[in-house]
Design an enzyme around this catalytic site. Structure first.
Site, PDB file in Angstrom:
ATOM      1  N   GLY A  17       0.842  -1.210   0.000  1.00  8.43           N
ATOM      2  CA  GLY A  17       0.000   0.000   0.000  1.00  8.43           C
ATOM      3  C   GLY A  17       0.872   1.253   0.000  1.00  8.43           C
ATOM      4  N   ARG A  78       0.813  -5.071  -4.938  1.00  6.81           N
ATOM      5  CA  ARG A  78       0.969  -6.214  -4.028  1.00  6.81           C
ATOM      6  C   ARG A  78       1.108  -7.423  -4.956  1.00  6.81           C
ATOM      7  NH1 ARG A  78      -0.681  -3.931   0.903  1.00  6.81           N
ATOM      8  NH2 ARG A  78      -2.486  -2.548   0.815  1.00  6.81           N
ATOM      9  N   ASP A 109       4.811  -4.782   5.827  1.00  5.43           N
ATOM     10  CA  ASP A 109       5.217  -6.144   6.214  1.00  5.43           C
ATOM     11  C   ASP A 109       5.264  -7.100   5.022  1.00  5.43           C
ATOM     12  OD1 ASP A 109       2.469  -6.119   6.013  1.00  5.43           O
ATOM     13  OD2 ASP A 109       2.100  -7.260   7.845  1.00  5.43           O
ATOM     14  N   THR A 132       4.431   2.490   5.491  1.00  3.12           N
ATOM     15  CA  THR A 132       3.029   2.060   5.643  1.00  3.12           C
ATOM     16  C   THR A 132       2.337   3.011   6.609  1.00  3.12           C
ATOM     17  OG1 THR A 132       1.544   0.395   6.597  1.00  3.12           O
ATOM     18  CG2 THR A 132       3.820   0.325   7.352  1.00  3.12           C
ATOM     19  N   ASP A 134       0.062   2.233   8.523  1.00  2.00           N
ATOM     20  CA  ASP A 134      -0.404   1.489   9.703  1.00  2.00           C
ATOM     21  C   ASP A 134       0.518   1.593  10.917  1.00  2.00           C
ATOM     22  OD1 ASP A 134      -2.506   0.723   8.155  1.00  2.00           O
ATOM     23  OD2 ASP A 134      -2.026  -1.400   8.088  1.00  2.00           O
ATOM     24  N   ASP A 136       2.760  -0.392  11.853  1.00  2.00           N
ATOM     25  CA  ASP A 136       2.721  -1.681  12.553  1.00  2.00           C
ATOM     26  C   ASP A 136       4.009  -2.490  12.425  1.00  2.00           C
ATOM     27  OD1 ASP A 136       2.409  -2.134   9.864  1.00  2.00           O
ATOM     28  OD2 ASP A 136       0.788  -3.584  10.068  1.00  2.00           O
ATOM     29  N   ARG A 161     -17.167  16.470  13.725  1.00  2.00           N
ATOM     30  CA  ARG A 161     -17.577  17.025  15.020  1.00  2.00           C
ATOM     31  C   ARG A 161     -18.551  18.200  14.833  1.00  2.00           C
ATOM     32  NH1 ARG A 161     -15.853  17.067  20.071  1.00  2.00           N
ATOM     33  NH2 ARG A 161     -14.235  15.562  19.619  1.00  2.00           N
ATOM     34  N   ARG A 178      -5.197  -2.354   9.338  1.00  2.00           N
ATOM     35  CA  ARG A 178      -5.667  -3.717   9.068  1.00  2.00           C
ATOM     36  C   ARG A 178      -5.601  -4.606  10.305  1.00  2.00           C
ATOM     37  NH1 ARG A 178      -3.594  -5.941   3.624  1.00  2.00           N
ATOM     38  NH2 ARG A 178      -1.926  -4.549   4.290  1.00  2.00           N
ATOM     39  N   GLY A 192     -10.129  14.345  20.137  1.00  2.00           N
ATOM     40  CA  GLY A 192     -11.010  14.486  21.309  1.00  2.00           C
ATOM     41  C   GLY A 192     -12.203  13.547  21.272  1.00  2.00           C
TER      42      GLY A 192
HETATM   43  O1  F6P Z   1      -1.524  -1.530   4.981  1.00  2.00           O
HETATM   44  C1  F6P Z   1      -1.977  -0.267   4.693  1.00  2.00           C
HETATM   45  C2  F6P Z   1      -3.451  -0.274   4.425  1.00  2.00           C
HETATM   46  O2  F6P Z   1      -3.832   1.034   4.096  1.00  2.00           O
HETATM   47  C3  F6P Z   1      -4.314  -0.841   5.551  1.00  2.00           C
HETATM   48  O3  F6P Z   1      -4.544   0.084   6.579  1.00  2.00           O
HETATM   49  C4  F6P Z   1      -5.554  -1.234   4.798  1.00  2.00           C
HETATM   50  O4  F6P Z   1      -6.262  -2.248   5.456  1.00  2.00           O
HETATM   51  C5  F6P Z   1      -4.997  -1.738   3.498  1.00  2.00           C
HETATM   52  O5  F6P Z   1      -3.758  -1.103   3.308  1.00  2.00           O
HETATM   53  C6  F6P Z   1      -5.887  -1.489   2.308  1.00  2.00           C
HETATM   54  O6  F6P Z   1      -5.304  -2.092   1.201  1.00  2.00           O
HETATM   55  P1  F6P Z   1      -5.805  -1.879  -0.286  1.00  2.00           P
HETATM   56  O7  F6P Z   1      -5.369  -0.504  -0.709  1.00  2.00           O
HETATM   57  O8  F6P Z   1      -5.116  -2.947  -1.054  1.00  2.00           O
HETATM   58  O9  F6P Z   1      -7.287  -1.979  -0.258  1.00  2.00           O
END
Ligand code: F6P
Length: 329
Positions: A17, A78, A109, A132, A134, A136, A161, A178, A192
């Site tokens: 991504g 991917r 990852d 990324t 995320d 993560d 809001r 994810r 908030g």
């Molecule tokens: O890993 C980054 C991310 O943006 C995640 O937060 C999300 O679940 C995923 O990629 C979405 O992937 P795609 O763009 O392939 O739908």
């Protein structure tokens, strides 16, 4: 530095991504190569580009005027084919034909997993840069794109809001992540929000319902942030469950989705990405390989791919505790 290194040609690619700041990382990697007299090649669309031989030389000029843009000039994908032995064999053959000695892999990852498999099978030094939204990956306090994505989510929450307040509504705002709640927790704190639901924590929904039953806030509107990977359910499911507990609530859902992946990278992301791209190249020239570069406590560190992928980065517990204090008072 490069006098002792046998590396003469480095390939750079982005994979998985996209994340705001990837361009800044590519720019830094390319210009660091040129600074050290290394030929640099851009590989289009990640591992798919390696397999399909979409490999072309880059210059300092080819990364001019890109630092401020989201997305990635190298495109991304991917790749299913790279998960196969045949796909990786084709990728290696193409690299050797171009005389490419080493790779800088920018991604998450999945990108690191591909790099780990490739470097186990073939003698090709690879350094990964964590790209990324995320956040993560272990081995870096922050990943490229996380800061920008969080700011995008906060900006959206601020807007929601206004309308939530005007109508006295309860909003469930779903953010990306994810398998992780980093964006959700940080955006909830900065926005908030009255509650946040993340995969790293259990039973937040039950606790929230109990709290609201016993001590409903005077304020008539509420914002809850939900990480898409939360095991208790996604925003629509939680909103439905909330409505069942509080039939009088006027509930709405907003899924922010891919808006979080695009846009102008923040200054923090540009600086982080520039440091990581430059130190990926420096690391390769110093003989490092099979590692991801990161920044921990402001210092550059290198972490084996294995540990960066599987050493799950937990959420910041201090932020979680603070979130509980601020939403349960
Ligand atoms: O890993 C980054 C991310 O943006 C995640 O937060 C999300 O679940 C995923 O990629 C979405 O992937 P795609 O763009 O392939 O739908």
């Amino acid at each position: 530095m490069s006098e002792n290194s046998t590396i003469k040609k480095i390939g750079v690619f982005t994979s998985g991504g996209d994340a705001p700041g990837m361009n800044a990382c590519v720019r830094a990697a390319v210009r660091t190569c040129i600074y050290f007299g290394i030929d640099v090649y851009g590989i289009t669309a990640g591992y798919d580009g390696l397999i399909n031989n979409r490999i072309a030389p880059m210059t300092a000029a080819s990364v001019g005027n890109i630092i401020q843009y989201g997305g990635t000039i190298l495109k991304t994908a991917r790749s299913k084919e790279f998960r196969t032995v045949e796909g990786r064999a084709m990728a290696y053959k193409n690299l050797k034909e171009h005389g490419i000695d080493a790779l800088v892999a920018i991604g998450g990852d999945g990108t690191y997993t591909g790099a780990l498999a490739f470097s186990k099978e073939y003698d090709i030094p690879i350094i990964g840069c964590p790209g990324t939204i995320d956040n993560d990956l272990a081995g870096s306090d922050f990943t490229i794109g996380f800061d920008t994505a969080t700011n995008t989510a906060v900006d959206a929450i601020d807007k929601i809001r206004d309308t939530a307040d005007a109508h006295n509504r309860v909003f469930f705002v779903e953010v990306m992540g994810r398998h992780s709640g980093h964006i959700a927790l940080n955006a909830a704190l900065a926005g908030g929000a009255e509650g946040v639901f993340i995969p790293e924590k259990e039973n937040e929904f039950t606790e929230l319902v109990n709290f609201h039953k016993n001590k409903r806030r005077e304020k008539q509107f509420s914002i809850f942030v939900v990480a898409e990977g939360d095991e208790q359910g996604r925003a629509y499911e939680l909103a439905k469950a909330y409505q069942e507990h509080f039939p009088e609530a006027d509930t709405r859902v907003t899924v922010l989705g891919h808006i979080q992946r695009g846009g102008k990278p923040s200054a923090n992301d540009r600086i982080l990405a520039s440091r990581l791209g430059a130190h990926a190249v420096k690391g390769l020239l110093e003989g490092k390989h099979g590692v991801a570069v990161g920044v921990i406590n402001q210092e550059i560190v290198y972490t084996p791919f294995q540990d960066a992928i599987y050493g799950k980065k937990d959420i910041n517990e201090n932020l979680w505790v603070m979130n509980c204090i601020l939403t349960r008072s």
